[in-house]
Design a protein around this motif. Sequence first.
Motif, PDB file in Angstrom:
ATOM      1  N   GLY A 148       0.215   6.027  -7.747  1.00  0.00           N
ATOM      2  CA  GLY A 148       0.354   4.598  -7.973  1.00  0.00           C
ATOM      3  C   GLY A 148      -0.959   3.845  -8.014  1.00  0.00           C
ATOM      4  N   VAL A 149      -2.067   4.544  -7.843  1.00  0.00           N
ATOM      5  CA  VAL A 149      -3.391   3.921  -7.888  1.00  0.00           C
ATOM      6  C   VAL A 149      -3.957   4.100  -9.292  1.00  0.00           C
ATOM      7  N   THR A 150      -4.385   2.998  -9.912  1.00  0.00           N
ATOM      8  CA  THR A 150      -4.863   3.062 -11.299  1.00  0.00           C
ATOM      9  C   THR A 150      -6.302   2.583 -11.463  1.00  0.00           C
ATOM     10  N   ASP A 151      -6.830   1.799 -10.540  1.00  0.00           N
ATOM     11  CA  ASP A 151      -8.219   1.353 -10.638  1.00  0.00           C
ATOM     12  C   ASP A 151      -9.140   2.568 -10.584  1.00  0.00           C
ATOM     13  N   ASP A 154     -10.909   3.214  -7.279  1.00  0.00           N
ATOM     14  CA  ASP A 154      -9.971   3.598  -6.225  1.00  0.00           C
ATOM     15  C   ASP A 154      -9.457   5.014  -6.428  1.00  0.00           C
ATOM     16  N   VAL A 155      -9.223   5.377  -7.682  1.00  0.00           N
ATOM     17  CA  VAL A 155      -8.765   6.738  -7.984  1.00  0.00           C
ATOM     18  C   VAL A 155      -9.828   7.751  -7.563  1.00  0.00           C
ATOM     19  N   ALA A 156     -11.088   7.448  -7.892  1.00  0.00           N
ATOM     20  CA  ALA A 156     -12.174   8.356  -7.524  1.00  0.00           C
ATOM     21  C   ALA A 156     -12.268   8.512  -6.009  1.00  0.00           C
ATOM     22  N   PRO A 211       4.835  -5.657  -5.222  1.00  0.00           N
ATOM     23  CA  PRO A 211       4.753  -5.354  -6.655  1.00  0.00           C
ATOM     24  C   PRO A 211       3.556  -4.477  -6.994  1.00  0.00           C
ATOM     25  N   THR A 212       3.599  -3.260  -6.531  1.00  0.00           N
ATOM     26  CA  THR A 212       2.478  -2.341  -6.743  1.00  0.00           C
ATOM     27  C   THR A 212       2.994  -0.914  -6.736  1.00  0.00           C
ATOM     28  N   GLY A 213       2.080   0.048  -6.936  1.00  0.00           N
ATOM     29  CA  GLY A 213       2.448   1.447  -6.942  1.00  0.00           C
ATOM     30  C   GLY A 213       2.554   2.033  -5.546  1.00  0.00           C
ATOM     31  N   HIS A 214       2.788   3.317  -5.486  1.00  0.00           N
ATOM     32  CA  HIS A 214       3.173   4.022  -4.262  1.00  0.00           C
ATOM     33  C   HIS A 214       2.181   3.839  -3.114  1.00  0.00           C
ATOM     34  N   ASP A 215       0.883   3.988  -3.363  1.00  0.00           N
ATOM     35  CA  ASP A 215      -0.112   3.885  -2.297  1.00  0.00           C
ATOM     36  C   ASP A 215      -0.523   2.432  -2.086  1.00  0.00           C
ATOM     37  N   CYS A 216       0.402   1.639  -1.577  1.00  0.00           N
ATOM     38  CA  CYS A 216       0.149   0.206  -1.426  1.00  0.00           C
ATOM     39  C   CYS A 216      -0.930  -0.082  -0.397  1.00  0.00           C
ATOM     40  N   MET A 217      -1.177   0.835   0.534  1.00  0.00           N
ATOM     41  CA  MET A 217      -2.245   0.618   1.508  1.00  0.00           C
ATOM     42  C   MET A 217      -3.621   0.647   0.849  1.00  0.00           C
ATOM     43  N   VAL A 218      -3.678   1.216  -0.354  1.00  0.00           N
ATOM     44  CA  VAL A 218      -4.919   1.231  -1.137  1.00  0.00           C
ATOM     45  C   VAL A 218      -4.961   0.061  -2.106  1.00  0.00           C
ATOM     46  N   THR A 219      -3.839  -0.198  -2.757  1.00  0.00           N
ATOM     47  CA  THR A 219      -3.822  -1.208  -3.823  1.00  0.00           C
ATOM     48  C   THR A 219      -3.544  -2.627  -3.340  1.00  0.00           C
ATOM     49  N   MET A 220      -2.778  -2.774  -2.250  1.00  0.00           N
ATOM     50  CA  MET A 220      -2.443  -4.107  -1.725  1.00  0.00           C
ATOM     51  C   MET A 220      -2.532  -4.119  -0.200  1.00  0.00           C
ATOM     52  N   PRO A 221      -3.697  -3.794   0.356  1.00  0.00           N
ATOM     53  CA  PRO A 221      -3.800  -3.708   1.816  1.00  0.00           C
ATOM     54  C   PRO A 221      -3.573  -5.041   2.526  1.00  0.00           C
ATOM     55  N   PHE A 222      -4.021  -6.145   1.929  1.00  0.00           N
ATOM     56  CA  PHE A 222      -3.836  -7.447   2.569  1.00  0.00           C
ATOM     57  C   PHE A 222      -2.356  -7.815   2.626  1.00  0.00           C
ATOM     58  N   GLU A 223      -1.674  -7.616   1.513  1.00  0.00           N
ATOM     59  CA  GLU A 223      -0.259  -7.952   1.459  1.00  0.00           C
ATOM     60  C   GLU A 223       0.561  -7.059   2.382  1.00  0.00           C
ATOM     61  N   LEU A 224       0.222  -5.779   2.408  1.00  0.00           N
ATOM     62  CA  LEU A 224       0.915  -4.851   3.304  1.00  0.00           C
ATOM     63  C   LEU A 224       0.677  -5.240   4.762  1.00  0.00           C
ATOM     64  N   SER A 225      -0.546  -5.564   5.084  1.00  0.00           N
ATOM     65  CA  SER A 225      -0.866  -5.949   6.454  1.00  0.00           C
ATOM     66  C   SER A 225      -0.125  -7.204   6.880  1.00  0.00           C
ATOM     67  N   GLU A 226       0.002  -8.153   5.971  1.00  0.00           N
ATOM     68  CA  GLU A 226       0.731  -9.384   6.273  1.00  0.00           C
ATOM     69  C   GLU A 226       2.170  -9.079   6.645  1.00  0.00           C
ATOM     70  N   LEU A 227       2.772  -8.142   5.937  1.00  0.00           N
ATOM     71  CA  LEU A 227       4.141  -7.759   6.259  1.00  0.00           C
ATOM     72  C   LEU A 227       4.217  -7.061   7.618  1.00  0.00           C
ATOM     73  N   LEU A 228       3.297  -6.156   7.865  1.00  0.00           N
ATOM     74  CA  LEU A 228       3.301  -5.458   9.137  1.00  0.00           C
ATOM     75  C   LEU A 228       3.085  -6.416  10.304  1.00  0.00           C
ATOM     76  N   LEU A 229       2.254  -7.424  10.100  1.00  0.00           N
ATOM     77  CA  LEU A 229       1.977  -8.385  11.172  1.00  0.00           C
ATOM     78  C   LEU A 229       3.190  -9.234  11.516  1.00  0.00           C
ATOM     79  N   LYS A 230       4.134  -9.320  10.604  1.00  0.00           N
ATOM     80  CA  LYS A 230       5.368 -10.051  10.908  1.00  0.00           C
ATOM     81  C   LYS A 230       6.175  -9.366  11.998  1.00  0.00           C
ATOM     82  N   LEU A 231       5.888  -8.093  12.216  1.00  0.00           N
ATOM     83  CA  LEU A 231       6.646  -7.300  13.186  1.00  0.00           C
ATOM     84  C   LEU A 231       5.982  -7.272  14.561  1.00  0.00           C
ATOM     85  N   ALA A 232       4.826  -7.897  14.678  1.00  0.00           N
ATOM     86  CA  ALA A 232       4.090  -7.879  15.940  1.00  0.00           C
ATOM     87  C   ALA A 232       4.835  -8.644  17.025  1.00  0.00           C
TER      88      ALA A 232
END
Length: 232
Positions: A148-151, A154-156, A211-232
């Motif tokens: 899911g990483v296309t940049d 990031d792929v390298a 709205p991203t590919g499989h490795d969202c921790m690489v492609t959307m780390p800020f957005e993923l973190s925001e979701l995880l922080l909702k669970l704190a």
Amino acid sequence: MSTYLLVHGAWHSAASWDRVIPLLAGAGHRALAPSLTGHGDRSHLLGPDVGLDTHIDDVIRVLLEQDLTEVVLVGHSYAGMVISAVANLVPDRIAHLVYVDAMVPNDGESVIDVLPFTQHLIDQAAQSEAWWRIPPLPELPPPAGLFGVTDPADVAWLRTILSDEPVRCFQQAVRLDNPSASAISRTHIHCTVGAPERRPVSPAETVWELPTGHDCMVTMPFELSELLLKLA
């Protein structure tokens, strides 16, 4: 302060969480990401005897050695199998389970049951000298890319942290027979770009989308973190 234990998926390593950990820590929380046996700083332990049970033991060892409780246990992809089994064994240490574009098994299922395509990968490996190890999936044209990483940059980078996965990880079944584990709250984070058909999720479980590919921790780390922080 919450404690997040982040478990990487097949072929990856703890480094896959490098963009997420500082964001969780910067918000005042503890974030840990161990490499499972055969990956990252533990790649020298890769061998035919390494399986799903090995990786379950890896995570439980971190929980016990660091005496972690009230943990937000996060699993990406294959690690959905791992965190499900860990919660079954030590439910008293887990506050929340988070499945990040992850496999969600039923009792007695293996990765092959959850994702039948993996049997093809095992069959391919069987035709080679290294019958017990499955190389990372190849890069495909966008939007699939490399997990899911296309940049290109990031792929390298992603290529540098990937390593082979032992066949036993996909063949071993999970045991989910502890009623106490069913009381743990669960959240699912689905990556919608190139998303496969998914198993139904209980109405009692939260589902968020990115709205991203499989490795969202690489492609959307800020957005993923925001979701995880909702669970704190």
